[in-house]
Write an enzyme that holds these catalytic residues in place. Sequence first.
Site, short mmCIF file in Angstrom:
data_model
loop_
_atom_site.label_atom_id
_atom_site.label_comp_id
_atom_site.label_asym_id
_atom_site.label_seq_id
_atom_site.Cartn_x
_atom_site.Cartn_y
_atom_site.Cartn_z
N LYS A 1 0.87 -1.19 0.00
CA LYS A 1 0.00 0.00 0.00
C LYS A 1 0.89 1.23 0.00
O LYS A 1 1.46 1.61 1.03
CB LYS A 1 -0.91 -0.02 1.24
CG LYS A 1 -2.21 0.74 1.07
CD LYS A 1 -2.07 2.24 1.01
CE LYS A 1 -1.84 2.83 2.40
NZ LYS A 1 -1.70 4.33 2.31
N GLU B 1 9.19 1.00 11.19
CA GLU B 1 10.25 2.00 11.03
C GLU B 1 9.55 3.34 11.14
O GLU B 1 8.83 3.73 10.23
CB GLU B 1 10.96 1.80 9.69
CG GLU B 1 12.37 2.35 9.68
CD GLU B 1 12.41 3.77 9.17
OE1 GLU B 1 12.23 4.68 10.02
OE2 GLU B 1 12.62 3.97 7.98
N CYS C 1 13.01 10.41 7.85
CA CYS C 1 12.80 10.00 9.23
C CYS C 1 14.08 10.08 10.05
O CYS C 1 14.05 10.31 11.24
CB CYS C 1 12.22 8.60 9.29
SG CYS C 1 13.06 7.47 8.20
N GLU D 1 8.87 15.60 16.00
CA GLU D 1 9.38 15.45 14.64
C GLU D 1 8.64 16.43 13.72
O GLU D 1 7.42 16.39 13.63
CB GLU D 1 9.16 14.01 14.16
CG GLU D 1 9.78 13.76 12.80
CD GLU D 1 9.61 12.31 12.34
OE1 GLU D 1 8.54 11.73 12.58
OE2 GLU D 1 10.55 11.79 11.71
#
Lengths: 490, 339
Positions: free
Chosen positions: A194, A268, A302, A399
């Site tokens: 996906k 992750e 990331c 973040e």
Amino acid sequence: MSRFPTTTHTPLLWEYAPSRESTDIVEIEDRYGLFIDGEFREPKSGKWFDTVNPATEEKLATVAEAGPKDVDDAVKAARAAFEGPWGRMSPSERAKHVFRIARMIQERSRELAVLEVLDGGKPIKEARDVDLPLVAAHFFYYAGWADKLEYAFPGAKPKPLGVAGQVIPWNFPLLMLAWKVAPALAAGNTVVLKPAETTPLSALLFAQIAAEAGLPPGVVNVVTGAGETGQLVVTHPGVDKVAFTGSTAVGKLIRSQVAGTGKKLTLELGGKAANIIFEDAPLDQAVEGVINGIFFNQGHVCCAGSRLLVEESIHDRFVDKVKRRLQTLRVGDPLDKNTDVGAINSRQQLEKIEELVESGVAEGAEMYQPDCPLPAKGFWFRPTLFTGVSQSHRIAQEEIFGPVLSILTFRTPEEAVEKANNTPYGLSAGVWTSKGSRILWMADRMKAGVVWANTYNKFDPTSPFGGYKESGFGREGGRHGLLPYLDWSE
Amino acid sequence: MRICGPPTGADGHRARYPDPVTIAHAADRSGILPDRITTPTLRTFLRSVPSVDEVGVAERVAALSTRSIKKESKRAALEMIVRMTDLTTLEGKDTPGRVAQLCAKAIRPDPTDPSIPSVAAVCVYPTMVRHAVTATEGTGVKVASVATYFPSGMADTKLKVEETRMVVADGAHEVDMVIDRGAFLAGEYFKVFDEIRRVKEACGEAHLKVILETGELVTLDNVRRASMLAMAAGADFIKTSTGKVSPAATLPVTLVMLEAIRDFHDATGVMVGMKPAGGIRTAKDAIRYLVLFNETLGHPWMTPDLFRFGASSLLNDILMQIRWLDTGRYQSPNYFTKD
């Protein structure tokens, strides 16, 4: 002033003319169905959504949104392929298929790079020189393991798990696909993938490539859609293994949904990496590392080095160097070969960045932005840095996933380690020093899956990548990357 | 004697970065230079120069080499490179006749296209200076002479100073000296520093380019330190190579020198020039240097007063590229005069 008392020439102005990569090489269809069992199908959900070019806000294509029946079809096709041709295929034949995909990606890398730029907004320079070479390298690397799994783990008799449900993010659409699909196929699994809703196109082109490479129908299935589709993939009882790359919030949700099902899981997730600059660092190269650490891919990384920790003794000098370098970043048309920083991936992400930057200003940090012009249309954000940031500021904790750098200081190596680890995340870190022993000392103490020394954002298919703490678990890349796709029970 | 240019406007910088580069300034102002600057003080100064990571430099250079310079920006770059060229002949077989030919080429690089500007300077051996001065008189093309027992520099300082005086007396506008690489590698920093200072003094009004001969310094850390040493001692330009040692100019070495120039400017306010020399043969190569220059030092430095290419065969490739941009056709090298 010059030392020459007789300077005669005024400096010449030299601008780079636009150098735009042509988009002729890639043909985007008006509509894309779901890729299930080796063919493109209309969605049974009957739903569609648009994907836009974030640099222009123009619509690129209409893409199917997979519903429960569609995901069920995809998982069934994957199961049939696993129990059928793919499962029965000899490992060396399987390797040939993966090698073939790798070569076809290389051959069509310009086309894929342009598509990645159009759909995601990243600069062509990066798609061409970083993303695509790494994508091909990952397939080549894992293709090599396909018939050597018993040698990868001596004494074990590893077997494939079955159907892998994989949900990937929008920051490196094709590279994240490669990180997930290549080891899954090499280990003998089949895949339901996906892609992210803002960047589905390169995965759909990959599906075509996989079919042209002769992959049996059902081995790779691509179901497009948003978070709901992802949830359908993750929670489908026919899925044996779930792999997710994305936000920590969604990762936590997935973990709770997968709990007790017996499905294998790797996550992750986010990061808030510290890039640590010691006084004795190679300063000008460290500046490049800082820039690359946070402005690579507009900071949509990331493992971005979003917290800069500078030794107090060099703070002013170093920050001045970083600011000066910021002024030379070329922000704009991602298709221009000279663009360094492209478009923000989506309006939603832009709003999130803006909100966090406002909080930084409100909390009293000092903001600096170069005065570069930005295009009128599209989603853009200036490269930004904050000085005078404290550990307790939101911009030092959360973040941002954008081109925003928070600068903090430290006085001793112990303090640097303490600050670097003082975050719920633990994906990556950078250390800059000329002293080899200090690099090892720091690396031992930092709770981060990857520690880069005198460099940043370097990736290689042979090197495992993954996080500590809320940055997730499981590793991608290297032999470690095969483990999550293999059954060890015997 | 001035060691560095007047420090106006730089005090703010220095107050913020107490950099030992300012040794030279401090000593100069108090007038006690010779005693204050010694090998130990220079060693301390050079230790404070940031280290260089070779992998990082290679990476930065590779990234900048992918800049795509096309159309009008390519045309502008090529013309700029012509203006910044030190057209060079440094051969044992040079004669007054050969130098005169070179000067004619320097003044008018392309006889069929008067829009092509003259080069910055011709660069010759000391005995050829007189002939070059005669041949370029009134044209604006400068005469640069190598000196200080080029290319090895293996001579006593007194002789080097004497040679410098001679070429300046013969009319050289610019002097390209070589540093004592042996002394530098042996850690005798004061010897290197003092020699540059004395040669600078002998130059008078002439501009001094200091050749580091980076191919013999080998490491980028040495290149960066030698750059700082040369600038502190009074160099108007720092230059990579003699062209007689391989490797000559490279992009990584040039980047490190440009970064040193930037640091020196931060500390003192003085703008020092840069001259990569040797091995730059194609327009494509030269444009890569120009990009490096543009993105490291930027606009204020984009002038022949502060950037030069030391080259001989480069010029014709530039002319060929200009002709191609103007006409859309590549012409045979036969259409471009050798010198």
